[in-house]
Design an enzyme around this catalytic site. Structure first.
Site, PDB file in Angstrom:
ATOM      1  N   THR A 254      39.979   4.385 -11.592  1.00  0.00           N
ATOM      2  CA  THR A 254      40.055   4.371 -13.055  1.00  0.00           C
ATOM      3  C   THR A 254      41.407   3.865 -13.516  1.00  0.00           C
ATOM      4  OG1 THR A 254      40.811   6.675 -13.081  1.00  0.00           O
ATOM      5  CG2 THR A 254      38.454   6.305 -13.372  1.00  0.00           C
TER       6      THR A 254
ATOM      7  N   ASN B 134      44.144   4.617 -15.970  1.00  0.00           N
ATOM      8  CA  ASN B 134      44.620   5.715 -16.816  1.00  0.00           C
ATOM      9  C   ASN B 134      45.398   5.109 -17.971  1.00  0.00           C
ATOM     10  OD1 ASN B 134      43.734   7.135 -14.564  1.00  0.00           O
ATOM     11  ND2 ASN B 134      45.280   8.717 -14.819  1.00  0.00           N
TER      12      ASN B 134
ATOM     13  N   GLU C 290      40.668   7.834 -19.241  1.00  0.00           N
ATOM     14  CA  GLU C 290      40.498   7.049 -18.018  1.00  0.00           C
ATOM     15  C   GLU C 290      39.302   6.129 -18.184  1.00  0.00           C
ATOM     16  OE1 GLU C 290      40.876   9.232 -14.133  1.00  0.00           O
ATOM     17  OE2 GLU C 290      40.274  10.864 -15.433  1.00  0.00           O
TER      18      GLU C 290
HETATM   19  C1  LIG Z   1      32.590   8.070 -15.515  1.00  0.00           C
HETATM   20  C2  LIG Z   1      33.494   9.234 -15.234  1.00  0.00           C
HETATM   21  C3  LIG Z   1      33.018  10.523 -15.360  1.00  0.00           C
HETATM   22  C4  LIG Z   1      33.844  11.626 -15.088  1.00  0.00           C
HETATM   23  N1  LIG Z   1      33.339  12.892 -15.238  1.00  0.00           N
HETATM   24  C5  LIG Z   1      34.115  13.949 -14.924  1.00  0.00           C
HETATM   25  C6  LIG Z   1      33.603  15.287 -15.038  1.00  0.00           C
HETATM   26  O1  LIG Z   1      32.489  15.541 -15.516  1.00  0.00           O
HETATM   27  N2  LIG Z   1      34.398  16.295 -14.612  1.00  0.00           N
HETATM   28  C7  LIG Z   1      35.655  16.092 -14.114  1.00  0.00           C
HETATM   29  O2  LIG Z   1      36.304  17.047 -13.728  1.00  0.00           O
HETATM   30  N3  LIG Z   1      36.192  14.833 -14.043  1.00  0.00           N
HETATM   31  C8  LIG Z   1      35.456  13.779 -14.445  1.00  0.00           C
HETATM   32  N4  LIG Z   1      35.978  12.513 -14.383  1.00  0.00           N
HETATM   33  C9  LIG Z   1      37.411  12.346 -14.043  1.00  0.00           C
HETATM   34  C10 LIG Z   1      37.630  12.294 -12.542  1.00  0.00           C
HETATM   35  O3  LIG Z   1      37.856  13.600 -12.073  1.00  0.00           O
HETATM   36  C11 LIG Z   1      38.866  11.410 -12.260  1.00  0.00           C
HETATM   37  O4  LIG Z   1      38.612  10.109 -12.699  1.00  0.00           O
HETATM   38  C12 LIG Z   1      39.219  11.396 -10.802  1.00  0.00           C
HETATM   39  O5  LIG Z   1      39.613  12.664 -10.387  1.00  0.00           O
HETATM   40  C13 LIG Z   1      40.352  10.405 -10.498  1.00  0.00           C
HETATM   41  O6  LIG Z   1      41.512  10.792 -11.159  1.00  0.00           O
HETATM   42  P1  LIG Z   1      42.890  10.014 -10.962  1.00  0.00           P
HETATM   43  O7  LIG Z   1      42.874   8.858 -11.901  1.00  0.00           O
HETATM   44  O8  LIG Z   1      43.927  11.001 -11.361  1.00  0.00           O
HETATM   45  O9  LIG Z   1      42.981   9.600  -9.551  1.00  0.00           O
HETATM   46  C14 LIG Z   1      35.183  11.408 -14.675  1.00  0.00           C
HETATM   47  C15 LIG Z   1      35.667  10.095 -14.568  1.00  0.00           C
HETATM   48  C16 LIG Z   1      34.841   9.027 -14.844  1.00  0.00           C
HETATM   49  C17 LIG Z   1      35.389   7.629 -14.722  1.00  0.00           C
END
Ligand SMILES: Cc1cc2nc3c(=O)[nH]c(=O)nc-3n(C[C@H](O)[C@H](O)[C@H](O)COP(=O)(O)O)c2cc1C
Length: 133
Positions: free
Chosen positions: A29, A31, A80
């Site tokens: 993603t 950020n 994100e």
């Molecule tokens: C399409 C999408 C759906 C997500 N849904 C959730 C969710 O329901 N619950 C959650 O805890 N994180 C959710 N996330 C966030 C993810 O936890 C996060 O992108 C991942 O841990 C990577 O984080 P980082 O950018 O810090 O590495 C979602 C992210 C995306 C892109």
């Protein structure tokens, strides 16, 4: 999965480094660091796009929330964007994010596999919807 119609919101900011976990999960993603005081849509997952500095828009699944799966109720509030069919490095780039239809709320998953499976469904929903805005 249905996508709820909600008012369109335009955000702007610079792409900063996250925890890098997204890449490990198979869903890297961007950020997006929005300026302090920016009004954000309610926590959740949205269909939308990311516009690069060259003006090109790319379909994206956007997560606005605190990553409850990892940080409970105490995570930092993040914007994100998982950009579909995209490989380029966006770090340091100023981008615009168009936040369109609402896919669902944030969920605290029991495990990473469940989160990843749901992210795949989210990406499918965004792809089916096409580009809003
Ligand atoms: C399409 C999408 C759906 C997500 N849904 C959730 C969710 O329901 N619950 C959650 O805890 N994180 C959710 N996330 C966030 C993810 O936890 C996060 O992108 C991942 O841990 C990577 O984080 P980082 O950018 O810090 O590495 C979602 C992210 C995306 C892109």
């Amino acid at each position: 999965m249905g996508v709820e119609e909600v008012p369109f919101v335009l955000l702007e900011g610079v792409v900063v480094r996250g925890d890098g976990r997204g890449r490990e999960l198979g869903f890297p993603t961007a950020n997006v660091e929005v300026p302090a005081g920016t009004s954000l849509p309610a926590d959740g997952i949205y269909a939308g796009w990311l516009e690069r500095s060259d003006g090109k828009r790319h379909l994206a699944a956007i997560s606005i929330g605190t990553r409850p799966t990892y940080y409970g109720a105490h995570g930092e509030l993040l914007v994100e964007a998982f950009v579909l069919d995209f490989e380029d490095d966006l770090y340091g780039e100023r981008v615009r994010v168009g936040v369109g239809g609402r896919v669902r709320g944030q969920v605290r998953f029991e495990g990473e596999d469940e989160l990843v499976a749901q992210m795949a469904l989210d990406a499918d929903a965004v792809r089916r919807l096409g580009r809003p805005g």
